[in-house]
Design a protein around this motif. Structure first.
Motif, PDB file in Angstrom:
ATOM      1  N   PHE A 102       0.834  -1.197   0.000  1.00 42.22           N
ATOM      2  CA  PHE A 102       0.000   0.000   0.000  1.00 42.22           C
ATOM      3  C   PHE A 102       0.870   1.248   0.000  1.00 42.22           C
ATOM      4  N   ALA A 103       0.264   2.349  -0.370  1.00 36.74           N
ATOM      5  CA  ALA A 103       0.923   3.658  -0.295  1.00 36.74           C
ATOM      6  C   ALA A 103      -0.132   4.686   0.080  1.00 36.74           C
ATOM      7  N   ILE A 104       0.260   5.651   0.882  1.00 36.06           N
ATOM      8  CA  ILE A 104      -0.640   6.730   1.295  1.00 36.06           C
ATOM      9  C   ILE A 104      -0.049   8.041   0.801  1.00 36.06           C
ATOM     10  N   LEU A 105      -0.740   8.676  -0.144  1.00 39.34           N
ATOM     11  CA  LEU A 105      -0.254   9.909  -0.761  1.00 39.34           C
ATOM     12  C   LEU A 105      -1.083  11.077  -0.250  1.00 39.34           C
ATOM     13  N   ARG A 106      -0.438  12.008   0.390  1.00 42.75           N
ATOM     14  CA  ARG A 106      -1.138  13.101   1.059  1.00 42.75           C
ATOM     15  C   ARG A 106      -1.304  14.313   0.146  1.00 42.75           C
ATOM     16  N   ASN A 107      -2.415  15.022   0.325  1.00 38.90           N
ATOM     17  CA  ASN A 107      -2.605  16.340  -0.287  1.00 38.90           C
ATOM     18  C   ASN A 107      -1.822  17.344   0.559  1.00 38.90           C
ATOM     19  N   PRO A 108      -0.787  17.981   0.004  1.00 38.69           N
ATOM     20  CA  PRO A 108       0.071  18.865   0.814  1.00 38.69           C
ATOM     21  C   PRO A 108      -0.687  19.996   1.500  1.00 38.69           C
ATOM     22  N   SER A 109      -1.834  20.388   0.964  1.00 38.25           N
ATOM     23  CA  SER A 109      -2.563  21.514   1.544  1.00 38.25           C
ATOM     24  C   SER A 109      -3.519  21.091   2.647  1.00 38.25           C
ATOM     25  N   CYS A 110      -3.584  19.805   2.946  1.00 37.27           N
ATOM     26  CA  CYS A 110      -4.521  19.299   3.958  1.00 37.27           C
ATOM     27  C   CYS A 110      -3.795  18.414   4.962  1.00 37.27           C
ATOM     28  N   PRO A 111      -4.390  18.211   6.135  1.00 38.43           N
ATOM     29  CA  PRO A 111      -3.846  17.224   7.076  1.00 38.43           C
ATOM     30  C   PRO A 111      -3.975  15.821   6.481  1.00 38.43           C
ATOM     31  N   PHE A 112      -3.275  14.853   7.090  1.00 42.49           N
ATOM     32  CA  PHE A 112      -3.390  13.474   6.653  1.00 42.49           C
ATOM     33  C   PHE A 112      -4.798  12.949   6.908  1.00 42.49           C
ATOM     34  N   GLY A 113      -5.209  11.998   6.059  1.00 44.82           N
ATOM     35  CA  GLY A 113      -6.461  11.293   6.309  1.00 44.82           C
ATOM     36  C   GLY A 113      -6.299  10.351   7.489  1.00 44.82           C
ATOM     37  N   ASP A 114      -7.327   9.525   7.705  1.00 46.18           N
ATOM     38  CA  ASP A 114      -7.300   8.632   8.869  1.00 46.18           C
ATOM     39  C   ASP A 114      -6.376   7.434   8.671  1.00 46.18           C
ATOM     40  N   GLY A 115      -6.204   6.998   7.420  1.00 49.78           N
ATOM     41  CA  GLY A 115      -5.414   5.814   7.161  1.00 49.78           C
ATOM     42  C   GLY A 115      -6.279   4.722   6.564  1.00 49.78           C
ATOM     43  N   LEU A 116      -5.712   3.523   6.494  1.00 54.81           N
ATOM     44  CA  LEU A 116      -6.453   2.401   5.920  1.00 54.81           C
ATOM     45  C   LEU A 116      -6.344   1.192   6.839  1.00 54.81           C
ATOM     46  N   ALA A 117      -7.210   0.206   6.593  1.00 54.95           N
ATOM     47  CA  ALA A 117      -7.216  -0.996   7.418  1.00 54.95           C
ATOM     48  C   ALA A 117      -7.496  -2.215   6.553  1.00 54.95           C
ATOM     49  N   PHE A 118      -6.786  -3.305   6.848  1.00 54.55           N
ATOM     50  CA  PHE A 118      -7.166  -4.604   6.306  1.00 54.55           C
ATOM     51  C   PHE A 118      -8.302  -5.105   7.180  1.00 54.55           C
ATOM     52  N   LEU A 119      -9.394  -5.523   6.553  1.00 52.39           N
ATOM     53  CA  LEU A 119     -10.634  -5.737   7.296  1.00 52.39           C
ATOM     54  C   LEU A 119     -11.249  -7.097   6.986  1.00 52.39           C
ATOM     55  N   ILE A 120     -11.610  -7.809   8.044  1.00 46.44           N
ATOM     56  CA  ILE A 120     -12.411  -9.030   7.945  1.00 46.44           C
ATOM     57  C   ILE A 120     -13.708  -8.750   8.687  1.00 46.44           C
ATOM     58  N   THR A 121     -14.837  -8.793   7.991  1.00 44.69           N
ATOM     59  CA  THR A 121     -16.105  -8.415   8.611  1.00 44.69           C
ATOM     60  C   THR A 121     -17.227  -9.335   8.147  1.00 44.69           C
ATOM     61  N   SER A 122     -18.230  -9.473   8.988  1.00 44.38           N
ATOM     62  CA  SER A 122     -19.385 -10.296   8.627  1.00 44.38           C
ATOM     63  C   SER A 122     -20.430  -9.500   7.863  1.00 44.38           C
ATOM     64  N   ASP A 123     -20.288  -8.170   7.804  1.00 42.74           N
ATOM     65  CA  ASP A 123     -21.300  -7.322   7.170  1.00 42.74           C
ATOM     66  C   ASP A 123     -20.612  -6.208   6.393  1.00 42.74           C
ATOM     67  N   THR A 124     -20.627  -6.309   5.081  1.00 42.99           N
ATOM     68  CA  THR A 124     -19.955  -5.293   4.261  1.00 42.99           C
ATOM     69  C   THR A 124     -20.731  -3.985   4.198  1.00 42.99           C
ATOM     70  N   ASP A 125     -22.002  -4.011   4.563  1.00 39.39           N
ATOM     71  CA  ASP A 125     -22.830  -2.801   4.470  1.00 39.39           C
ATOM     72  C   ASP A 125     -22.862  -2.000   5.757  1.00 39.39           C
ATOM     73  N   SER A 126     -22.164  -2.461   6.787  1.00 37.84           N
ATOM     74  CA  SER A 126     -22.167  -1.768   8.067  1.00 37.84           C
ATOM     75  C   SER A 126     -21.025  -0.761   8.105  1.00 37.84           C
TER      76      SER A 126
END
Length: 699
Positions: A102-126
């Motif tokens: 993965f790579a996280i590319l920031r917009n220099p004029s804004c703060p960083f986003g929250d980030g990303l997560a590898f996710l295992i879930t029982s409900d994709t719509d939640s």
């Protein structure tokens, strides 16, 4: 034309014609498509990757955003079909392995986003009912209708959720409050760097252990960045969805995922008990990515309900494989057509496929059993805490040393010595003063490494055998041994692609070949780091008392200077012929320092040499040994400096007139101190693991 070549030519020509007239590979084999991955929110397909979020043209105030996933910067991508994690009939849960970049590319004029997560879930719509928070499911905010497990790459600091900083890795289970977390920078990786970062995640249900590795390289590090003992089986449902989630929250960044593989294993059918599942206790190296079958999610694969494995891959695999295969087949066919029978010897099934001094080869258990006469006790040439070493002879006539790892050790200790040693050595470390790995075997419940055979055994047998008939090393041989070990350690510390800290330098791990050249072996405790990494992980201090640097025992942070200390003890051991700690409890380092203080350093020389040595060179060797065992690690030379001094190329540094007192000070940088109090390897159950060396106290 001889008949032995008729079959290969027809075989290759058949496939050549088949490929030339066959249709090109389908699009689903070349890149991701909507047929096997479902996208949510802002997510889209990029150049052989998934782009989870989009950069904002301007940073809108957080309060102005709506609560819909699309407008709050929440994006997801899931494998389109559910994966089986639980078998209710046998009450067994799956283990899993995942790798992605993965790579996280920031917009220099804004703060960083929250980030990303590898996710295992029982409900994709939640989705989370509020903005940001990596788009984790609703259970993170009080709903218990669904369940999820996530490994987050968090680039936003929110103390209200227990974040340790704005650049950390965390393991979340049904909550945004991480059950374990670690500063990513302390593990040599900056999540905010914009570089491509590779992550490996493994969960072993048998020991309820989840481990996370992270690196800028595509080669998995020997040591995990984060280890946590969590029973995920309590949170698995029979079918779960696997994928990624990211959000921007109050900031703006592009989160890109590529080269994704996922695999489950270890589910038991109802008729098999837990005790029969021997694979659960094995170390992760046996399940390397070479054994993973890539699946493009075809209909036939999805209909196989009995499978325990489901792998996903991203990237330009199909087209490249097609072109490479075509070129290779054309080349092979041409080769066989041009060559005649007199230019090549016929290969038989009995011909040995294993050759010494080549790239390590995977061998079968049957081959190794035959080589060691069924692991006969008469073939044992060495025993350690985690393995037994056997002498073997392969069909090719080559003598080898077979290292057979203890079965209980691989389950009890989350840091499997086989995994560590294999991962370190399989990269084909090639140096004349390192024992060379020739092959390995990972079959059933056996873990085996095959090394070149050292006919003269280990250094300690020549230094400390009590038998009067035992040979002892001459001065010339001892000098050659010390120089060889120094060269090997200098290579590991400064010349390897990645820096390797051995952590267990001692005389019984130094092997001698037929010409008494020293070869350093046993990498079961080694730590591997990128050269750019300026921090070191806190580990369980491991090794042998008498060889361990005081600051390493106290803090558990291995460094090149702790290896230098161990080398210094070996130098004194070789020069004096004495044990690091003798049977009377006398410590060799203290004993030699006492003679230095009295001006009688040369009187410490092994009496068995009977004065047959170069006094100036011996004095230099002893002084180098004392330089290397100084209490202050900053005053110790590097291994490259020590080697130059031993050769007489550099002068010996001045030694203090008296042994310096031990003064322990932190070797952790400020940004790494939270490792001692937050997550890291100090996860629940970590203190229950075996302490591999006696605890010591320093004033």
């Amino acid at each position: 034309m001889p008949s032995c070549f008729a079959q290969p030519i027809s075989f290759y020509l058949f496939f050549l014609v088949l490929l030339l007239f066959a249709p090109p590979p389908s699009v689903s084999n070349i890149s991701l498509s909507v047929h096997n991955v479902t996208l949510y929110g802002e997510a889209s397909f990029g150049d052989h990757s998934i782009i989870l979020t989009q950069n904002l043209s301007h940073c809108a105030p957080f309060s102005s955003r709506s609560h819909s996933p699309a407008s709050s910067g929440i994006s997801r991508a899931f494998y389109a079909y559910p994966v089986r994690f639980l078998d209710p009939s046998s009450n067994s849960s799956a283990s899993f392995f995942c790798r992605f970049s993965f790579a996280i590319l920031r917009n220099p004029s804004c703060p960083f986003g929250d980030g990303l997560a590898f996710l295992i879930t029982s409900d994709t719509d939640s989705f989370s009912p509020v903005d940001g928070y990596l788009g984790l499911p609703a259970p993170a905010f009080g709903s218990h209708e669904s369940s999820f497990v996530a490994v987050e790459m968090d680039t936003s600091f929110d103390p209200s959720f227990g974040d340790i900083n704005g650049n950390h890795i965390g393991i979340d289970v049904n909550s945004v409050y991480s059950q374990a977390s670690v500063d990513a920078v302390s593990r040599g990786v900056d999540l905010r760097s914009g570089k491509q970062i590779t992550t490996w995640i493994e969960y072993r249900n048998a020991v309820k252990l989840i481990r996370v590795w992270i690196s800028y390289s595509h080669i998995r590090p020997a040591s995990p960045a984060l280890v946590a003992q969590i029973d995920l089986s309590k949170h698995f449902k029979e079918s779960m969805h696997v994928g990624f989630s990211a959000s921007n929250g109050k900031g703006s960044a592009v989160h890109i995922v590529s080269h994704w593989r996922f695999r489950t294993f270890g589910l038991l059918p109802a008729s098999i008990s837990d005790n029969d599942n021997v694979r659960e206790g094995e170390c992760s190296t046996c399940l390397t990515e070479d054994s993973i079958i890539d699946m493009d999610g075809s209909e036939s694969d999805r209909q196989d309900a009995g499978t325990n494995t489901r792998d996903m891959a991203l990237g330009l695999g199909g087209l490249a494989a097609f072109l490479v295969s075509l070129i290779l087949i054309l080349s092979v066919a041409s080769y066989y057509l041009i060559k005649n029978s007199g230019q090549r010897k016929m290969r038989t099934e009995a011909a040995p496929r294993f050759q010494l001094n080549k790239v390590p080869t995977r061998l079968s258990l049957a081959e190794i059993r035959a080589a060691t006469m069924g692991f006969s006790k008469s073939k044992i040439i060495g025993e350690g805490a985690s393995a037994t070493v056997y002498q073997g002879c392969l069909p090719s006539g080559g003598a080898v040393a077979v290292k057979r790892f203890d079965r209980e050790n691989r389950v009890m200790n989350c840091r499997c010595p086989f995994t560590t040693e294999f991962a370190t050595m399989v990269g084909c470390l090639r140096h004349k003063n390192l024992v060379q790995l020739q092959g390995w075997c990972c079959e059933g419940n056996e873990l085996l490494l095959i090394y070149e055979y050292m006919p003269n055994g280990s250094l300690d047998t020549f230094l400390h055998k009590s038998s009067k008939s035992a040979k002892f090393l001459s001065w010339e041989q001892r000098n050659k041994v010390v120089l060889g070990v120094a060269s090997a350690l200098a290579y590991l510390h400064e010349e390897c692609e990645r820096q390797i800290i051995h952590r267990d330098v001692k005389s019984c791990n130094i092997m001698l070949d037929s010409e008494f050249n020293a070869k350093l072996g046993d990498f079961g405790l080694a730590e591997v780091y990128e050269h750019s990494c300026r921090t070191r992980a806190v580990t369980i201090p491991a090794g042998t008392m008498g060889y361990l640097a005081p600051e390493y025992v106290y803090y558990g942070v291995p460094t090149t200077k702790s290896d230098v200390y161990s080398f210094g003890v070996v130098v004194l051991e070789v020069a004096t012929g004495r044990l690091p700690v003798d049977r009377g409890g006398v410590i060799l380092v203290d004993w030699v320092w006492a003679l230095w203080e009295k001006g009688k350093l040369i009187s410490s020389v092994d009496r068995r040499l009977r004065g047959q040595f170069n006094e100036a060179e011996m004095a230099r060797m002893l002084r180098v040994g004392l330089c290397c065992v100084q209490a202050d690690p900053e005053k110790r030379p590097t291994m490259k400096e020590a080697a130059r001094i031993l050769k007489g190329e550099d002068p010996v540094p001045r030694l203090p007139p008296r042994k310096p007192t031990v003064s322990i000070r932190s070797v952790l940088p400020e940004q790494s101190k939270e490792i001692l109090t937050n997550g890291g390897d100090q996860s629940p159950g970590f203190d229950d693991l075996p302490y591999m060396t006696p605890k010591s106290h320093f004033g």
